[in-house]
Design a protein around this motif. Structure first.
Motif: not given
Length: 173
Positions: A19, A55-56, A59, A62-63, A84, A96, A100
């Motif tokens: 993270t 969920r991560w 993310e 997305h990142r 995402a 979220e 996003s």
């Protein structure tokens, strides 16, 4: 970068390292280190997948899309951010999804897919909490850009003015 040292300190805690690694990837992208940014995002995403952190994983996609976008790779960013958005939508994670979707709309604008960008900005608009400043401004800004590119300058000006007048009284920053 000092954050590199902090990430190294939690290396034995894989979820924490992954993270924090997403933040490090974003910083790399912001200081024009796109290769390092993508590699760091890839490393975090792999850890999330191995740990079964759905969920991560979303993310992470997305990142990774955001860092690709910051590095000028809109073509590479689009499927990452879209993945995402789809995950957040399936899971009902509307806050979220609102955030996003703004990034996806902006990438679509970079790809000159104006109509699709407007539709995605509307997804953000319909999911953004009225008190949440970032998505409230974000969807309006993306919509104003799309309207301007479509030649609807008067509508774009109205949307931009609305963007600037978001009521800050009940907003969470």
């Amino acid at each position: 970068i000092r954050l590199e040292g902090l990430v190294a300190q939690v290396a034995d805690l894989r979820l924490w390292e992954a993270t924090a690694g997403l933040d490090l990837a974003t910083i790399y992208a912001m200081v024009d280190r796109p290769d390092d940014a993508v590699l760091r995002a890839d490393r975090s995403l792999s850890a999330f997948e191995e740990l079964g952190q759905g969920r991560w994983v979303a993310e992470g996609h997305h990142r990774r899309g955001v860092v690709r976008s910051l590095g000028g790779d809109a073509d590479g960013a689009e499927p990452e951010i879209r993945a995402a958005c789809e995950w957040f939508e399936r899971r009902g994670e509307i806050l979220e999804l609102a955030m996003s979707s703004i990034d996806l709309a902006n990438v679509l604008l970079d790809l000159d897919r104006v109509d699709e960008a407007r539709a995605v900005a509307e997804v953000s608009a319909s999911n953004a909490a009225p008190y949440d400043l970032e998505p409230q401004i974000g969807w309006r800004a993306a919509t104003a850009k799309a309207l301007g590119r479509a030649g609807s300058l008067a509508e774009a000006e109205v949307m931009a003015a609305e963007d600037m007048s978001v009521d800050l009284e009940d907003v969470i920053v």
